[in-house]
Design a protein around this motif. Sequence first.
Motif, PDB file in Angstrom:
ATOM      1  N   GLU A   6       0.830  -1.213   0.000  1.00  0.00           N
ATOM      2  CA  GLU A   6       0.000   0.000   0.000  1.00  0.00           C
ATOM      3  C   GLU A   6       0.859   1.256   0.000  1.00  0.00           C
ATOM      4  O   GLU A   6       0.569   2.220  -0.704  1.00  0.00           O
ATOM      5  CB  GLU A   6      -0.940  -0.008   1.209  1.00  0.00           C
ATOM      6  CG  GLU A   6      -2.054  -1.021   1.075  1.00  0.00           C
ATOM      7  CD  GLU A   6      -2.850  -1.212   2.347  1.00  0.00           C
ATOM      8  OE1 GLU A   6      -2.584  -0.497   3.357  1.00  0.00           O
ATOM      9  OE2 GLU A   6      -3.735  -2.093   2.357  1.00  0.00           O
ATOM     10  N   ARG A   7       1.934   1.245   0.774  1.00  0.00           N
ATOM     11  CA  ARG A   7       2.829   2.410   0.829  1.00  0.00           C
ATOM     12  C   ARG A   7       3.480   2.651  -0.532  1.00  0.00           C
ATOM     13  O   ARG A   7       3.574   3.791  -1.002  1.00  0.00           O
ATOM     14  CB  ARG A   7       3.893   2.198   1.897  1.00  0.00           C
ATOM     15  CG  ARG A   7       4.713   3.450   2.162  1.00  0.00           C
ATOM     16  CD  ARG A   7       5.744   3.282   3.263  1.00  0.00           C
ATOM     17  NE  ARG A   7       5.235   2.553   4.413  1.00  0.00           N
ATOM     18  CZ  ARG A   7       5.887   1.551   4.994  1.00  0.00           C
ATOM     19  NH1 ARG A   7       7.057   1.154   4.546  1.00  0.00           N
ATOM     20  NH2 ARG A   7       5.377   0.936   6.036  1.00  0.00           N
ATOM     21  N   LEU A   8       3.906   1.579  -1.190  1.00  0.00           N
ATOM     22  CA  LEU A   8       4.531   1.736  -2.510  1.00  0.00           C
ATOM     23  C   LEU A   8       3.534   2.198  -3.563  1.00  0.00           C
ATOM     24  O   LEU A   8       3.871   2.972  -4.454  1.00  0.00           O
ATOM     25  CB  LEU A   8       5.175   0.420  -2.949  1.00  0.00           C
ATOM     26  CG  LEU A   8       6.472   0.053  -2.236  1.00  0.00           C
ATOM     27  CD1 LEU A   8       6.919  -1.353  -2.630  1.00  0.00           C
ATOM     28  CD2 LEU A   8       7.561   1.062  -2.568  1.00  0.00           C
ATOM     29  N   GLU A   9       2.303   1.718  -3.469  1.00  0.00           N
ATOM     30  CA  GLU A   9       1.283   2.134  -4.437  1.00  0.00           C
ATOM     31  C   GLU A   9       0.915   3.601  -4.283  1.00  0.00           C
ATOM     32  O   GLU A   9       0.561   4.260  -5.250  1.00  0.00           O
ATOM     33  CB  GLU A   9       0.030   1.271  -4.281  1.00  0.00           C
ATOM     34  CG  GLU A   9       0.198  -0.134  -4.792  1.00  0.00           C
ATOM     35  CD  GLU A   9      -1.008  -1.021  -4.516  1.00  0.00           C
ATOM     36  OE1 GLU A   9      -1.094  -2.079  -5.164  1.00  0.00           O
ATOM     37  OE2 GLU A   9      -1.849  -0.669  -3.662  1.00  0.00           O
ATOM     38  N   GLN A  10       1.008   4.132  -3.057  1.00  0.00           N
ATOM     39  CA  GLN A  10       0.660   5.526  -2.819  1.00  0.00           C
ATOM     40  C   GLN A  10       1.821   6.476  -3.079  1.00  0.00           C
ATOM     41  O   GLN A  10       1.615   7.667  -3.250  1.00  0.00           O
ATOM     42  CB  GLN A  10       0.174   5.699  -1.379  1.00  0.00           C
ATOM     43  CG  GLN A  10      -1.142   5.011  -1.123  1.00  0.00           C
ATOM     44  CD  GLN A  10      -1.538   5.036   0.345  1.00  0.00           C
ATOM     45  OE1 GLN A  10      -0.811   5.548   1.181  1.00  0.00           O
ATOM     46  NE2 GLN A  10      -2.690   4.457   0.659  1.00  0.00           N
ATOM     47  N   ALA A  11       3.033   5.937  -3.134  1.00  0.00           N
ATOM     48  CA  ALA A  11       4.214   6.783  -3.339  1.00  0.00           C
ATOM     49  C   ALA A  11       4.236   7.280  -4.783  1.00  0.00           C
ATOM     50  O   ALA A  11       3.827   6.575  -5.699  1.00  0.00           O
ATOM     51  CB  ALA A  11       5.485   5.995  -3.036  1.00  0.00           C
ATOM     52  N   PRO A  12       4.694   8.523  -4.980  1.00  0.00           N
ATOM     53  CA  PRO A  12       4.806   9.020  -6.358  1.00  0.00           C
ATOM     54  C   PRO A  12       5.833   8.205  -7.136  1.00  0.00           C
ATOM     55  O   PRO A  12       6.841   7.760  -6.589  1.00  0.00           O
ATOM     56  CB  PRO A  12       5.264  10.472  -6.190  1.00  0.00           C
ATOM     57  CG  PRO A  12       5.842  10.539  -4.818  1.00  0.00           C
ATOM     58  CD  PRO A  12       5.163   9.473  -4.001  1.00  0.00           C
TER      59      PRO A  12
END
Length: 103
Positions: A53-59
Amino acid sequence: MATRQTSSSGKAKSPRIQVVLPEDLCQRLAELAELESRTVSNMAKVLIQQGVERLEQAPVPPDPRTQAELQAALFRQGLEARQDQAPQRLRGAPRRVRLHRPG
């Protein structure tokens, strides 16, 4: 790819993966699982979900090839713009250049 198994009742089980961890990381994972009263497998699932989830939300970082192409295009445009201008004279008298020979 994750493998899907079938239970004895015929229902499909969740996909399974296998991961090899260094001993110290496995120990840390087990300690975290114990702190949260989870199984090691469930703790790993939770941490993987959070990481995904963190990677998907990161630009998304810009593609270096695209950036290099953009910089090259801007440089080329600047050179072409200068080419259309009248040449400028150098300021001052030319200086004498001395060559130092190793000796």
